[in-house]
Design a protein around this motif. Sequence first.
Motif: not given
Length: 90
Positions: A22-23, A51-54, A79-80, A86-87
């Motif tokens: 992701i980074e 997306c910000i929340k995730l 869940l993680f 999703s992100v």
Amino acid sequence: MNEINAGSIQQTGIIISLSREIETVMTGLGATAAGLHDKTDFLAGRLTPECIKLLHYIAAVRNRNAHETTSMTQDELELFVQSCESVLQE
């Protein structure tokens, strides 16, 4: 001294690998900040509120895993992973 268990090592590998992926994507989008929280804030104008929340959730889990002796349940790990997927889709 605490015993190292294979499950904990596997969880850490999953968490670090997905967070790093992701980074890398966020850096490719122009985020110059350090860390997931800061990169999220840097790109906030281009991301959906969900997306910000995730991303903040992912960053918190990653930091907790890196700095504390904690273990996730299988449901928490799933869940993680779903949150990371999703992100990455967005």
